[in-house]
Design a protein around this motif. Sequence first.
Motif, PDB file in Angstrom:
ATOM      1  N   GLU A 109       0.812  -1.216   0.000  1.00 22.39           N
ATOM      2  CA  GLU A 109       0.000   0.000   0.000  1.00 22.39           C
ATOM      3  C   GLU A 109       0.847   1.268   0.000  1.00 22.39           C
ATOM      4  O   GLU A 109       0.368   2.343  -0.366  1.00 22.39           O
ATOM      5  N   LEU A 110       2.100   1.171   0.420  1.00 23.69           N
ATOM      6  CA  LEU A 110       2.957   2.351   0.521  1.00 23.69           C
ATOM      7  C   LEU A 110       3.342   2.822  -0.879  1.00 23.69           C
ATOM      8  O   LEU A 110       3.924   2.066  -1.657  1.00 23.69           O
ATOM      9  N   PRO A 111       3.032   4.075  -1.233  1.00 26.23           N
ATOM     10  CA  PRO A 111       3.356   4.565  -2.583  1.00 26.23           C
ATOM     11  C   PRO A 111       4.864   4.620  -2.846  1.00 26.23           C
ATOM     12  O   PRO A 111       5.661   4.811  -1.925  1.00 26.23           O
ATOM     13  N   PHE A 112       5.227   4.456  -4.120  1.00 26.16           N
ATOM     14  CA  PHE A 112       6.618   4.427  -4.556  1.00 26.16           C
ATOM     15  C   PHE A 112       6.844   5.415  -5.689  1.00 26.16           C
ATOM     16  O   PHE A 112       5.917   5.772  -6.415  1.00 26.16           O
ATOM     17  N   MET A 113       8.120   5.795  -5.866  1.00 19.70           N
ATOM     18  CA  MET A 113       8.540   6.597  -7.015  1.00 19.70           C
ATOM     19  C   MET A 113       9.495   5.822  -7.912  1.00 19.70           C
ATOM     20  O   MET A 113      10.095   6.387  -8.818  1.00 19.70           O
ATOM     21  N   ASN A 114       9.636   4.516  -7.660  1.00 18.62           N
ATOM     22  CA  ASN A 114      10.629   3.710  -8.356  1.00 18.62           C
ATOM     23  C   ASN A 114      10.070   3.052  -9.613  1.00 18.62           C
ATOM     24  O   ASN A 114       8.871   3.061  -9.855  1.00 18.62           O
ATOM     25  N   ALA A 115      10.960   2.458 -10.400  1.00 14.80           N
ATOM     26  CA  ALA A 115      10.556   1.859 -11.673  1.00 14.80           C
ATOM     27  C   ALA A 115       9.634   0.668 -11.482  1.00 14.80           C
ATOM     28  O   ALA A 115       8.776   0.399 -12.326  1.00 14.80           O
ATOM     29  N   TRP A 116       9.827  -0.053 -10.373  1.00 14.05           N
ATOM     30  CA  TRP A 116       8.961  -1.187 -10.068  1.00 14.05           C
ATOM     31  C   TRP A 116       8.391  -1.013  -8.667  1.00 14.05           C
ATOM     32  O   TRP A 116       9.039  -0.456  -7.775  1.00 14.05           O
ATOM     33  N   MET A 117       7.188  -1.483  -8.449  1.00 11.78           N
ATOM     34  CA  MET A 117       6.522  -1.348  -7.161  1.00 11.78           C
ATOM     35  C   MET A 117       6.220  -2.732  -6.587  1.00 11.78           C
ATOM     36  O   MET A 117       6.173  -3.728  -7.315  1.00 11.78           O
ATOM     37  N   VAL A 118       6.033  -2.791  -5.275  1.00  4.40           N
ATOM     38  CA  VAL A 118       5.823  -4.067  -4.592  1.00  4.40           C
ATOM     39  C   VAL A 118       4.574  -4.761  -5.123  1.00  4.40           C
ATOM     40  O   VAL A 118       3.498  -4.171  -5.208  1.00  4.40           O
ATOM     41  N   GLU A 119       4.728  -6.024  -5.478  1.00  8.74           N
ATOM     42  CA  GLU A 119       3.605  -6.867  -5.865  1.00  8.74           C
ATOM     43  C   GLU A 119       3.387  -7.931  -4.788  1.00  8.74           C
ATOM     44  O   GLU A 119       2.367  -7.959  -4.121  1.00  8.74           O
ATOM     45  N   GLN A 120       4.391  -8.787  -4.589  1.00 10.77           N
ATOM     46  CA  GLN A 120       4.351  -9.783  -3.520  1.00 10.77           C
ATOM     47  C   GLN A 120       5.381  -9.350  -2.481  1.00 10.77           C
ATOM     48  O   GLN A 120       6.577  -9.327  -2.750  1.00 10.77           O
ATOM     49  N   PRO A 121       4.940  -8.934  -1.274  1.00  8.77           N
ATOM     50  CA  PRO A 121       5.840  -8.258  -0.330  1.00  8.77           C
ATOM     51  C   PRO A 121       6.896  -9.179   0.267  1.00  8.77           C
ATOM     52  O   PRO A 121       6.735 -10.399   0.339  1.00  8.77           O
ATOM     53  N   LEU A 122       7.978  -8.556   0.711  1.00  8.69           N
ATOM     54  CA  LEU A 122       9.025  -9.252   1.446  1.00  8.69           C
ATOM     55  C   LEU A 122       8.655  -9.243   2.923  1.00  8.69           C
ATOM     56  O   LEU A 122       8.578  -8.183   3.545  1.00  8.69           O
ATOM     57  N   THR A 123       8.414 -10.408   3.464  1.00 11.95           N
ATOM     58  CA  THR A 123       8.097 -10.555   4.874  1.00 11.95           C
ATOM     59  C   THR A 123       9.062 -11.550   5.493  1.00 11.95           C
ATOM     60  O   THR A 123       9.870 -12.172   4.784  1.00 11.95           O
ATOM     61  N   GLY A 124       8.962 -11.715   6.805  1.00 12.37           N
ATOM     62  CA  GLY A 124       9.897 -12.584   7.492  1.00 12.37           C
ATOM     63  C   GLY A 124       9.838 -14.021   7.047  1.00 12.37           C
ATOM     64  O   GLY A 124      10.843 -14.738   7.109  1.00 12.37           O
ATOM     65  N   ASP A 125       8.666 -14.481   6.584  1.00 13.25           N
ATOM     66  CA  ASP A 125       8.534 -15.872   6.158  1.00 13.25           C
ATOM     67  C   ASP A 125       8.275 -16.013   4.661  1.00 13.25           C
ATOM     68  O   ASP A 125       7.838 -17.065   4.188  1.00 13.25           O
ATOM     69  N   ALA A 126       8.556 -14.950   3.900  1.00 10.48           N
ATOM     70  CA  ALA A 126       8.320 -15.002   2.456  1.00 10.48           C
ATOM     71  C   ALA A 126       9.290 -15.973   1.787  1.00 10.48           C
ATOM     72  O   ALA A 126      10.446 -16.110   2.204  1.00 10.48           O
ATOM     73  N   THR A 127       8.817 -16.634   0.742  1.00 11.12           N
ATOM     74  CA  THR A 127       9.694 -17.478  -0.073  1.00 11.12           C
ATOM     75  C   THR A 127      10.100 -16.769  -1.351  1.00 11.12           C
ATOM     76  O   THR A 127      11.007 -17.228  -2.049  1.00 11.12           O
ATOM     77  N   PHE A 130       8.083  -7.678  -7.796  1.00 11.83           N
ATOM     78  CA  PHE A 130       7.824  -6.278  -8.093  1.00 11.83           C
ATOM     79  C   PHE A 130       7.291  -6.190  -9.524  1.00 11.83           C
ATOM     80  O   PHE A 130       7.699  -6.971 -10.390  1.00 11.83           O
ATOM     81  N   VAL A 131       6.409  -5.231  -9.772  1.00 10.17           N
ATOM     82  CA  VAL A 131       5.819  -5.045 -11.086  1.00 10.17           C
ATOM     83  C   VAL A 131       6.016  -3.605 -11.518  1.00 10.17           C
ATOM     84  O   VAL A 131       6.146  -2.708 -10.674  1.00 10.17           O
ATOM     85  N   ARG A 132       6.023  -3.345 -12.811  1.00  7.64           N
ATOM     86  CA  ARG A 132       6.337  -2.011 -13.313  1.00  7.64           C
ATOM     87  C   ARG A 132       5.402  -0.957 -12.741  1.00  7.64           C
ATOM     88  O   ARG A 132       4.210  -1.186 -12.508  1.00  7.64           O
ATOM     89  N   ASN A 133       5.941   0.214 -12.509  1.00  6.14           N
ATOM     90  CA  ASN A 133       5.204   1.380 -12.045  1.00  6.14           C
ATOM     91  C   ASN A 133       4.682   2.122 -13.281  1.00  6.14           C
ATOM     92  O   ASN A 133       5.467   2.655 -14.061  1.00  6.14           O
ATOM     93  N   PRO A 134       3.362   2.188 -13.478  1.00  9.49           N
ATOM     94  CA  PRO A 134       2.838   2.834 -14.694  1.00  9.49           C
ATOM     95  C   PRO A 134       3.043   4.344 -14.717  1.00  9.49           C
ATOM     96  O   PRO A 134       2.860   4.975 -15.757  1.00  9.49           O
ATOM     97  N   TYR A 135       3.445   4.909 -13.564  1.00  9.24           N
ATOM     98  CA  TYR A 135       3.675   6.353 -13.493  1.00  9.24           C
ATOM     99  C   TYR A 135       5.162   6.690 -13.450  1.00  9.24           C
ATOM    100  O   TYR A 135       5.537   7.810 -13.093  1.00  9.24           O
ATOM    101  N   TYR A 136       6.014   5.728 -13.807  1.00  7.61           N
ATOM    102  CA  TYR A 136       7.445   6.015 -13.758  1.00  7.61           C
ATOM    103  C   TYR A 136       7.782   7.126 -14.744  1.00  7.61           C
ATOM    104  O   TYR A 136       7.250   7.186 -15.850  1.00  7.61           O
ATOM    105  N   TRP A 137       8.707   7.967 -14.361  1.00  2.00           N
ATOM    106  CA  TRP A 137       8.899   9.293 -14.944  1.00  2.00           C
ATOM    107  C   TRP A 137      10.166   9.394 -15.798  1.00  2.00           C
ATOM    108  O   TRP A 137      10.671  10.480 -16.025  1.00  2.00           O
TER     109      TRP A 137
END
Length: 632
Positions: free
Chosen positions: A249-267, A271-278
């Motif tokens: 949910e946290l907004p980004f200014m980067n080329a790719w944005m979080v899709e499947q988050p990194l958590t303590g038990d993530a496998t 990240f997926v492309r940011n459609p507003y990348y500048w």
Amino acid sequence: MRNVSGLGLSGAVAFMALLAASGPALSQQAPMLDELVSSGALPPLEERLPANPLVIEPVESIGTYGGTWRSALRGGLDNAWIARTVAYDGLVRYDREWKEIIPNLAESWEVSADSRTYTFKLRDGLKWNNGTPFTSEDIAFAVELFSEPTYGGGTFIKNPQNPVSVEVVDDTTFSLVFGNPNGVIMDELASVNGLTLVSLNKAYCSQFYPAYNENAGAEAQAAGFETWEAWMEDRCGWATETIRWGNPELPFMNAWMVEQPLTGDATRATFVRNPYYWKVDTEGNQLPYIDRLDMRVSDSLEEITLMALNGEIDFQDRHIATVVNQPLFFDGQEQGDYRLGANVPSNMNTLVLQFNLNHVDEKRRELFQNKDFRIGISHLLDREEIIDVVFTGQGEPFQAAPRPESPFYDEEMAKQYTEYDPDAAAAAFEAAGLVRNGDYYTFADGTPLNVTIDLISSFRSEWVDMMELMQLQLEAGGINIELNNIDRTLYYDKRLVGDYDAQIWQGDGGLDVIQEPRYYMPSGAESVWAFRWQAWYNGSDPEIAEEPADWAKEQMDLYTQLRGEGDPAVRDDLMKQILAIAKENFPVIGVSLPGNGYYIAKNNMRNIAEPMLHAYLFPTPAPYDPFQWYFD
């Protein structure tokens, strides 16, 4: 005020001409966005880009859209790889040669004559990945939040010696105003540390902050957090902290944005492309070219190495590009359909041995502060043996000193006390007041001298081999050594207590000498050899801070002058004086200059530069623009 936009006059003219030439062609976007635009779920490209998008020159050629970049993280705390691939988009950035600071989110800036006021002009029409405007108010919010004494880490925002405030002029213009001159802030903003200032969306993050939501404390507890600070960290963790990649949910200014988050038990984290990348390429195609990033999360280095050998990693160097693995990866290139590219490290040493000059035990403090003791230790190290056995002959004996490629290189400083010379070591130990009793040295009163060296084997696999050899060499020369392989959290916690003999780390500061002087003077918390002296200098941890030795105080005075100096030539001269004092007092011990490193890239992945300069503050590969990489 003087303009220091980083382009120069001719560069600015060329840049504007490039924008004018590419402007009419701004109509191309990734095919994965076409349906969203045609359905009305996403605005057309011209409404998503700023008025003057940043035009990026491809390394080789204009790319094609599509594909997934596969790499790997070592466990759920491996945030540095994300910072080095996804997140390098601050106000400004370094060019690909690490020679110049160039525009990024800010299209230009001006600096006051006294180097106290830095006024930035943002690109008009920048948008977060959720389509809301990125403005000066977001910058002001970040500074306000990180100025909170109970929140955030030790960035330039929270420097008690030079506090900063923000003056908002309008949506795209603001000033950073420092209490004292600040001649190094642009390098701070261009490094990986510059992410902090542009990482917080005010509209989203202010809901967790009592200054904007009087119920934030109660709502934090209702959400399961003891304090608003803990709630804020969970939702808007700053800069490169892991939690930042755990909240889609946290907004980004980067080329790719979080899709499947990194958590303590993530496998895996994706990240997926940011459609507003500048950013766009020179033909007006919106970047990035690659659609997605897929990072396998594994605690097993063997698994990640096997993935690379099997061609299941498209680009990576972190963790797996070791000296031990190099022959394996070299032989597997054809079968894995990948190539090896060169990394030129910024590190000046494979290992720096830091004795604790601020030890809480008075007897050990006196010994470790004795330069003769450190000279003796250095002469007992057979560096050629270490280089041959651990690094297959790559590298050369080297102290903690700027690399040969650096303008600060001093051969005498780099080579002093590197000869393997047991007789010189014995003379130095005698001068330090030690007495040889049987196999080992003791203190003058006969008390045994047993030195414990802390290390983290999980950080650098070759450190165990190096330290076992060094243990044998030092014990052959009469110094009884115990190796203490510990967890990284405990490794850091011991610094505040002060009850440790020595710790090791890699040799930062080989090229980024001014920005990373940790081994040349007690500059910050990574100056483990003088942790309490740096606390005195930085105004941190006052309960343990101690007044430094006169030579270290002289360095601190010089570095304070350097940080307030606007003239680069004067800053360089001040740094040379600091290095001369370090050379004379020899505070830490180096082993060897690293040989060139390498990266692994699939053969169909294009626009990757070779060689790459490799550093953390210059967060390789990010300055080489991964958003313009593509699959051929």
